[in-house]
Scaffold this motif. Structure first.
Motif, PDB file in Angstrom:
ATOM      1  N   ASP A 267       1.290  -0.627   0.387  1.00 16.76           N
ATOM      2  CA  ASP A 267       0.031   0.123   0.258  1.00 16.76           C
ATOM      3  C   ASP A 267       0.725   1.607  -0.214  1.00 16.76           C
ATOM      4  OD1 ASP A 267       0.644  -0.525   2.069  1.00 16.76           O
ATOM      5  OD2 ASP A 267      -1.212  -0.048   3.112  1.00 16.76           O
ATOM      6  N   LEU A 268       2.145   1.120   0.336  1.00 18.75           N
ATOM      7  CA  LEU A 268       2.763   2.561  -0.562  1.00 18.75           C
ATOM      8  C   LEU A 268       3.584   1.934  -1.490  1.00 18.75           C
ATOM      9  CD1 LEU A 268       4.534   2.306   3.710  1.00 18.75           C
ATOM     10  CD2 LEU A 268       2.525   3.366   2.653  1.00 18.75           C
ATOM     11  N   ARG A 269       4.328   3.490  -2.007  1.00 19.97           N
ATOM     12  CA  ARG A 269       5.630   3.199  -3.132  1.00 19.97           C
ATOM     13  C   ARG A 269       6.854   4.309  -2.088  1.00 19.97           C
ATOM     14  NH1 ARG A 269       2.447  -0.017  -4.407  1.00 19.97           N
ATOM     15  NH2 ARG A 269       1.294  -0.073  -6.122  1.00 19.97           N
TER      16      ARG A 269
ATOM     17  N   LYS B  61       6.187   5.244  -8.860  1.00 22.11           N
ATOM     18  CA  LYS B  61       5.486   5.500  -8.315  1.00 22.11           C
ATOM     19  C   LYS B  61       3.968   4.839  -9.805  1.00 22.11           C
ATOM     20  CE  LYS B  61       6.063   9.620  -6.316  1.00 22.11           C
ATOM     21  NZ  LYS B  61       5.801  10.819  -6.354  1.00 22.11           N
ATOM     22  N   GLY B  62       3.041   4.490  -9.851  1.00 20.04           N
ATOM     23  CA  GLY B  62       2.480   3.509 -10.707  1.00 20.04           C
ATOM     24  C   GLY B  62       2.671   1.904 -11.898  1.00 20.04           C
ATOM     25  N   PHE B  63       3.345   2.085 -10.642  1.00 17.45           N
ATOM     26  CA  PHE B  63       4.359   0.235 -10.996  1.00 17.45           C
ATOM     27  C   PHE B  63       2.504  -1.134 -10.666  1.00 17.45           C
ATOM     28  CE2 PHE B  63       5.405  -3.991  -9.980  1.00 17.45           C
ATOM     29  CZ  PHE B  63       6.042  -4.929 -10.941  1.00 17.45           C
ATOM     30  N   LYS B  64       2.315  -1.590 -11.738  1.00 16.05           N
ATOM     31  CA  LYS B  64       1.672  -2.481 -11.746  1.00 16.05           C
ATOM     32  C   LYS B  64       1.373  -3.887 -12.453  1.00 16.05           C
ATOM     33  CE  LYS B  64      -1.989   1.375 -13.671  1.00 16.05           C
ATOM     34  NZ  LYS B  64      -3.024   1.741 -11.831  1.00 16.05           N
TER      35      LYS B  64
ATOM     36  N   GLY C 141       5.871  14.361   8.783  1.00 10.83           N
ATOM     37  CA  GLY C 141       4.681  13.486   7.784  1.00 10.83           C
ATOM     38  C   GLY C 141       4.936  14.019   5.884  1.00 10.83           C
ATOM     39  N   GLU C 142       5.983  15.264   6.002  1.00  7.94           N
ATOM     40  CA  GLU C 142       5.287  15.082   4.835  1.00  7.94           C
ATOM     41  C   GLU C 142       6.735  14.482   4.495  1.00  7.94           C
ATOM     42  OE1 GLU C 142       5.623  19.808   3.905  1.00  7.94           O
ATOM     43  OE2 GLU C 142       3.754  19.641   4.785  1.00  7.94           O
ATOM     44  N   ARG C 143       7.848  14.289   5.281  1.00  4.27           N
ATOM     45  CA  ARG C 143       8.715  13.427   4.321  1.00  4.27           C
ATOM     46  C   ARG C 143       8.480  12.659   4.364  1.00  4.27           C
ATOM     47  NH1 ARG C 143      15.004  14.179   7.681  1.00  4.27           N
ATOM     48  NH2 ARG C 143      14.079  15.693   6.761  1.00  4.27           N
ATOM     49  N   LEU C 144       8.176  11.391   5.141  1.00  2.00           N
ATOM     50  CA  LEU C 144       7.730  10.309   4.978  1.00  2.00           C
ATOM     51  C   LEU C 144       6.411  10.080   3.696  1.00  2.00           C
ATOM     52  CD1 LEU C 144       7.914   6.652   6.316  1.00  2.00           C
ATOM     53  CD2 LEU C 144       6.261   7.093   7.569  1.00  2.00           C
ATOM     54  N   ALA C 145       5.313  10.602   3.997  1.00  2.49           N
ATOM     55  CA  ALA C 145       5.228  10.664   3.013  1.00  2.49           C
ATOM     56  C   ALA C 145       5.653  11.026   1.431  1.00  2.49           C
ATOM     57  CB  ALA C 145       3.701  12.382   2.736  1.00  2.49           C
ATOM     58  N   SER C 146       6.494  12.110   1.399  1.00  2.00           N
ATOM     59  CA  SER C 146       7.595  12.003   0.040  1.00  2.00           C
ATOM     60  C   SER C 146       8.004  10.886  -0.202  1.00  2.00           C
ATOM     61  CB  SER C 146       8.812  13.209   0.225  1.00  2.00           C
ATOM     62  OG  SER C 146       9.302  13.523  -0.922  1.00  2.00           O
ATOM     63  N   ILE C 147       9.086  10.531   0.501  1.00  2.00           N
ATOM     64  CA  ILE C 147       9.485   8.587   0.701  1.00  2.00           C
ATOM     65  C   ILE C 147       8.704   7.845   0.419  1.00  2.00           C
ATOM     66  CG2 ILE C 147      11.337   6.711   1.964  1.00  2.00           C
ATOM     67  CD1 ILE C 147      11.915   9.505   3.171  1.00  2.00           C
ATOM     68  N   ALA C 148       7.360   7.507   1.381  1.00  2.65           N
ATOM     69  CA  ALA C 148       6.678   6.205   1.371  1.00  2.65           C
ATOM     70  C   ALA C 148       5.106   6.346  -0.010  1.00  2.65           C
ATOM     71  CB  ALA C 148       5.887   5.923   2.038  1.00  2.65           C
ATOM     72  N   GLY C 149       4.853   7.043  -0.670  1.00  2.01           N
ATOM     73  CA  GLY C 149       4.243   7.944  -1.350  1.00  2.01           C
ATOM     74  C   GLY C 149       2.569   7.913  -1.390  1.00  2.01           C
TER      75      GLY C 149
ATOM     76  N   PRO D 157      21.349  -1.864  -4.242  1.00  4.02           N
ATOM     77  CA  PRO D 157      20.944  -1.689  -5.466  1.00  4.02           C
ATOM     78  C   PRO D 157      19.937  -2.681  -6.344  1.00  4.02           C
ATOM     79  CG  PRO D 157      23.181  -2.249  -5.769  1.00  4.02           C
ATOM     80  CD  PRO D 157      22.698  -2.442  -4.347  1.00  4.02           C
ATOM     81  N   VAL D 158      18.702  -2.914  -5.962  1.00  2.32           N
ATOM     82  CA  VAL D 158      17.719  -3.860  -7.022  1.00  2.32           C
ATOM     83  C   VAL D 158      16.491  -3.165  -7.634  1.00  2.32           C
ATOM     84  CG1 VAL D 158      15.879  -5.881  -5.843  1.00  2.32           C
ATOM     85  CG2 VAL D 158      18.504  -5.677  -4.474  1.00  2.32           C
ATOM     86  N   GLY D 159      16.520  -3.413  -8.592  1.00  2.00           N
ATOM     87  CA  GLY D 159      16.252  -2.561  -9.168  1.00  2.00           C
ATOM     88  C   GLY D 159      15.948  -1.639  -9.424  1.00  2.00           C
ATOM     89  N   ASP D 160      15.425  -0.589 -10.877  1.00  2.00           N
ATOM     90  CA  ASP D 160      15.825   0.397 -11.021  1.00  2.00           C
ATOM     91  C   ASP D 160      15.900   2.081  -9.770  1.00  2.00           C
ATOM     92  OD1 ASP D 160      16.377   0.276 -13.816  1.00  2.00           O
ATOM     93  OD2 ASP D 160      14.565   0.788 -14.308  1.00  2.00           O
ATOM     94  N   THR D 161      15.011   1.187  -8.658  1.00  2.00           N
ATOM     95  CA  THR D 161      14.441   1.806  -7.939  1.00  2.00           C
ATOM     96  C   THR D 161      15.759   2.009  -6.506  1.00  2.00           C
ATOM     97  OG1 THR D 161      13.268   0.910  -7.212  1.00  2.00           O
ATOM     98  CG2 THR D 161      12.110   2.203  -7.538  1.00  2.00           C
ATOM     99  N   GLY D 162      15.991   1.138  -6.494  1.00  2.00           N
ATOM    100  CA  GLY D 162      17.242   0.652  -5.540  1.00  2.00           C
ATOM    101  C   GLY D 162      18.701   1.827  -6.188  1.00  2.00           C
ATOM    102  N   ARG D 163      18.547   1.844  -7.161  1.00  2.00           N
ATOM    103  CA  ARG D 163      20.018   2.228  -7.758  1.00  2.00           C
ATOM    104  C   ARG D 163      19.884   3.138  -8.235  1.00  2.00           C
ATOM    105  NH1 ARG D 163      19.533  -3.490 -10.997  1.00  2.00           N
ATOM    106  NH2 ARG D 163      18.126  -2.052 -12.626  1.00  2.00           N
TER     107      ARG D 163
END
Length: 343
Positions: free
Chosen positions: A41-43, A50-53, A144-152, A210-216
């Motif tokens: 439920d987070l990104r 974001k938008g991964f399906k 709150g705002e920072r966690l929202a930025s990290i977690a989506g 570095p797992v996946g593009d997001t990790g890298r």
């Protein structure tokens, strides 16, 4: 010692012969990380874009009965620790039912859970009653705002409520996992240390992998100096006590009231003592987080493999477990996302 990597499953010792899993480098494998869903439920910016399906279809998920069979085979082979992971495992419907089945397996000594705790407030009591004793909770910021930025999305209130519910339900220990990113949340370590000290939680600082593009593309930070500074600031001493069988190294306060851990797969890898494998929600057994060596168990299960054949397949796969990851040498090697592997 024979080269297990060259063995056929029919040539490998069965569970009844040795009751232990040893890979070809002499490491005992006694820890299974079990993904019950690849959904979340987070990104988080280092895990899922974001938008991964591209999630697995539910028909491809192992059923509870199939999971129980696989974990039963592992426990007969000497695995004593199982951690339920995801994605976010609390999104799997009726998870306490599965936890109850697994906690009743002969030989299983430790059933734990990794979660982002957004759903924990309403499930804590049922999970504790089902036999889960320990929790790892992801918390990368108390802002709150920072966690929202990290977690989506804005989830801080839900996570903190979940942690309060977990503590009230009697989970112990509760470990807070903070993935530290340079220039993102590394200025907040002192604040999260204070939060954990106040509540009796263990804090673990984690380096990005570095797992996946997001990790890298996330902001890696070497944690060696960070941990040394915290140890000096708080008067912590290195601890040899094992806390869950995972890869973390720990430091304790002299009064024993606070513990700091560090998981440093890049700056100080722990491959020589690796004791774990991962089972994804679709039944793929990954032998190393940083390599592609794997065994597809779902086709075997659905083709009617018996218990002896299942154990032999697992033993044969463990014989192919790689010596180490290559995150530094080949950071682009692993293209799958962390949620597809299991946390």
């Amino acid at each position: 010692m024979p080269d297990q990597a060259s063995m056929n499953p029919s040539d490998t010792p069965t569970a009844t012969a040795h009751k232990v899993l040893i890979d070809s480098y002499g490491r005992r494998i006694d820890y299974l990380r079990l993904s019950v869903t690849d959904r979340c439920d987070l990104r988080c910016n280092y895990c899922l874009p974001k938008g991964f399906k591209g999630f697995e279809e539910p028909d491809h998920w192992l059923t509870f009965d199939e999971i129980e069979r696989v974990v039963g085979a592992f426990t007969r082979l000497g695995v004593r620790r199982v951690r339920l992971t995801g994605g976010e495992p609390l999104l799997r419907r009726d998870l306490p039912i599965l936890a109850g089945k697994l906690s009743a397996l002969p030989g299983l000594q430790d059933l734990s859970l990794s979660t982002n705790a957004t759903q924990m407030a309403r499930q804590a009591l049922a999970l504790k009653a089902a036999g889960i004793t320990r929790l790892n909770v992801s918390l990368d910021s108390l802002q709150g705002e920072r966690l929202a930025s990290i977690a989506g999305r804005d989830v801080l209130a839900d996570v903190l409520a979940g942690l309060d519910a977990a503590a009230a339900a009697g989970f112990a220990p509760v470990k807070i996992n903070m993935v530290v990113q340079a220039g993102v949340n590394d200025d907040e370590i002192d604040a999260i240390v204070a939060y954990c000290m106040e509540r009796g939680f263990i804090l673990r600082l984690i380096e990005l992998m570095p797992v996946g593009d997001t990790g890298r593309t996330a902001q890696y930070l070497d944690l060696q100096a960070v941990v040394a500074n915290q140890a000096q600031r708080l008067g912590l001493i290195a601890s040899a006590t094992e806390l869950g069988g995972g890869p973390a190294r720990y430091w304790r306060s002299q009064d024993g009231r606070f513990t700091l851990g560090a998981i440093t797969p890049i700056s100080q890898h722990f491959c020589a003592s690796c004791n774990r494998v991962r089972l994804s929600v679709d039944g793929t057994l990954y032998l190393c987080l940083g390599q592609d060596d794997k065994l597809a168990l779902r086709p075997l299960l659905r083709a009617g493999i018996d218990d002896a054949g299942l154990e032999a397949a697992i033993v044969g796969a463990i014989g192919r477990k790689p010596e180490r990851h290559e995150f530094r040498e080949q950071p682009d090697k692993i293209i799958r996302f962390m949620s597809a592997t299991g946390g």
